[in-house]
Motif scaffolding. Structure first.
Motif, PDB file in Angstrom:
ATOM      1  N   GLN A   1       0.837  -1.205   0.000  1.00 60.02           N
ATOM      2  CA  GLN A   1       0.000   0.000   0.000  1.00 60.02           C
ATOM      3  C   GLN A   1       0.867   1.248   0.000  1.00 60.02           C
ATOM      4  O   GLN A   1       2.013   1.208   0.431  1.00 60.02           O
ATOM      5  CB  GLN A   1      -0.936  -0.014   1.200  1.00 60.02           C
ATOM      6  CG  GLN A   1      -2.000  -1.085   1.046  1.00 60.02           C
ATOM      7  CD  GLN A   1      -2.925  -1.123   2.226  1.00 60.02           C
ATOM      8  OE1 GLN A   1      -3.393  -0.095   2.698  1.00 60.02           O
ATOM      9  NE2 GLN A   1      -3.175  -2.318   2.720  1.00 60.02           N
TER      10      GLN A   1
ATOM     11  N   ASP B   1      -0.541   4.718   0.880  1.00 60.76           N
ATOM     12  CA  ASP B   1      -1.553   5.743   1.147  1.00 60.76           C
ATOM     13  C   ASP B   1      -1.093   6.776   2.161  1.00 60.76           C
ATOM     14  O   ASP B   1      -1.876   7.601   2.601  1.00 60.76           O
ATOM     15  CB  ASP B   1      -2.876   5.092   1.583  1.00 60.76           C
ATOM     16  CG  ASP B   1      -2.685   4.130   2.741  1.00 60.76           C
ATOM     17  OD1 ASP B   1      -1.534   3.996   3.204  1.00 60.76           O
ATOM     18  OD2 ASP B   1      -3.670   3.523   3.182  1.00 60.76           O
ATOM     19  N   ASP B   2       0.155   6.702   2.578  1.00 53.46           N
ATOM     20  CA  ASP B   2       0.724   7.797   3.369  1.00 53.46           C
ATOM     21  C   ASP B   2       2.212   7.858   3.052  1.00 53.46           C
ATOM     22  O   ASP B   2       2.721   7.042   2.272  1.00 53.46           O
ATOM     23  CB  ASP B   2       0.449   7.643   4.873  1.00 53.46           C
ATOM     24  CG  ASP B   2       1.162   6.449   5.500  1.00 53.46           C
ATOM     25  OD1 ASP B   2       1.821   5.681   4.753  1.00 53.46           O
ATOM     26  OD2 ASP B   2       1.072   6.288   6.723  1.00 53.46           O
TER      27      ASP B   2
END
Ligand code: C5P
Length: 418
Positions: free
Chosen positions: A111, A113-114
């Protein structure tokens, strides 16, 4: 406050660590880690996650590192100073500390997402994680599967340690002590310079005696202290390996940063070893009982006046070393056995290496006059396919360190011992 100055030249000096601080009660320990790293001449840049900022402030990280703290993926300021892709490659090593169950899962699934997860996905640099979480979260099959995936991808793992945690539960899950994490980081940097590393490798070590029950209160045992195996587990962990220590009953505490599987019988030891697979290295130091009682009694065996003493029928225990040495896809790349001999050490140990199918045998002369059995020193001969190598007498900790170095050298590209 200025960043602390290096205390002395260090092989890690001049290197940069990109430290990713995630959310967890242990996050405060990263401040001490930064202090140790900067004292060793390492430049530390930090990425602080939103959850991490609940536990440490950007100001304290900035004060200790002397660098600005990166925290926002979509910050124009951050991006204009250093884009997140450049940031992901700006360190020589990325260290996630504390590594929560969440960041481990997000690393596995890729992932982004930050800033922390994006940097971890975009990096082309080695990654080390220092996990810290509740014991149940750590032991959950999901986290263990994530751990196995990350290890297989070459991510180095430091800790966690076992003990009482902030949530008042006891077990593995506590962040490794900052000194141990710093040591693993220095070890990583030193690897290219001086000594090879076992970062990203999984080592299985068996140690101690086994207890074979006769009835609920009696058992067959031996005098093994477990000391040599515990020292080897510690030495392998110091080289950056993830270590599973499968131990019979002993009186010594497990080394920090090593995952302990406590067992009693040979069958339990065998099961725990099978559960610990896959691993790259297996070192069998355990004094496994050769036999167990065929039929254990469910109640305490009683003396009866005039009755003959009971006869114990013994059956052989499984040979764990021989099993781990069997050829096959799950076989560790390096299997090391131990042999305690009283005469013709080299010849007997050489035969044992072939009989068991292991790669190396660490043989020692346990004649009573050597004082080795139960003592603190050891005098060993390392038997490999290349022949026998006699090592000078030294304490068990030193034997462990030298053996760990040899093991690390086995996994280094040119197999040379520095
Ligand atoms: O056969 P022996 O006990 O002499 O072999 C010693 C080596 O084999 C040690 O490495 C010990 O840990 C291992 N072993 C084992 N399982 C057994 C017996 C010995 O792993 N049942």
């Amino acid at each position: 406050m200025a960043a602390p100055q290096p205390a002395a030249p260090h092989p890690a000096g001049g290197r940069t660590v990109l430290l990713i601080v995630c959310g967890g009660i242990a996050a405060y320990k990263t401040l001490e880690l930064i202090r140790l790293l900067t004292a060793g001449g390492v430049r530390v840049r930090t990425v602080l996650t939103r959850a991490g900022a609940q536990f440490v402030t950007p100001l304290s990280l900035q004060a200790l590192t002397g660098e600005r703290v990166f925290s926002d993926l979509f910050s124009l300021t951050d991006e204009s100073e250093m884009g997140h892709i450049v940031l992901s490659r700006s360190g020589d090593l990325l260290v996630v500390c504390p590594a929560t169950a969440d960041i481990m899962a997000r690393m596995v699934t890729g992932q982004a997402d930050d800033l922390a997860s994006t940097v971890l996905l975009a990096t082309d640099k080695p990654v080390m994680i220092a996990p810290a979480m509740n014991v149940r979260m750590w032991e959950h099959p999901a986290t263990q599967a994530n751990l196995a995936t990350l290890t297989a991808r070459g991510v180095a793992v430091v800790g966690p340690e076992a003990g009482l945690m902030a949530c008042n539960e006891t077990g593995p899950g506590r962040l490794a002590e900052p000194a141990r994490i710093a040591e693993a980081i220095f070890g990583h940097f030193a690897a290219g310079v001086r000594s090879p590393s076992l970062a990203g490798r999984h080592a299985l070590v068996t140690a101690g005696p086994t207890h074979e029950p006769i009835d609920p209160v009696r058992y067959l045992a031996n005098r093994s202290s477990g000391r040599q195996g515990y020292e080897i587990a510690a030495a392998l962990a110091a080289h950056g390996a993830r270590v599973t220590l499968v131990s019979g009953p002993v009186d010594i505490p497990p080394p920090p940063g090593v995952e302990l599987r406590a067992v009693e019988t040979a069958i339990q030891m065998q099961d725990a070893c099978q559960d610990a697979l896959p691993c790259d290295i297996a070192v069998c130091t355990a004094a496994v009982a050769d036999w167990r009682v065929a039929q254990t009694s469910g109640h305490k065996m009683k003396k009866a006046p005039g009755a003959p003493p009971p006869v114990l029928t013994l059956v052989p225990n499984p040979d764990i070393l021989a099993q781990l040495s069997l050829p096959g896809p799950a076989r560790p790349a390096l299997v090391v056995g131990f042999a305690a001999e009283t005469d013709d050490v080299e010849q007997h140990a050489g035969t044992k290496r072939l009989d068991k199918g292991c790669d190396w045998i660490v043989a020692n002369d346990v004649r009573p006059e050597t004082g080795i059995m139960g003592g603190t020193e050891n005098e060993i001969t390392l038997i490999t396919a290349d022949g026998a190598e006699r090592w000078p007498r030294q304490d068990k900790e030193s034997v462990a360190r030298h053996l760990a170095r040899r093991i690390a050298a086995f996994f280094s590209p040119d197999r040379s011992v520095p």
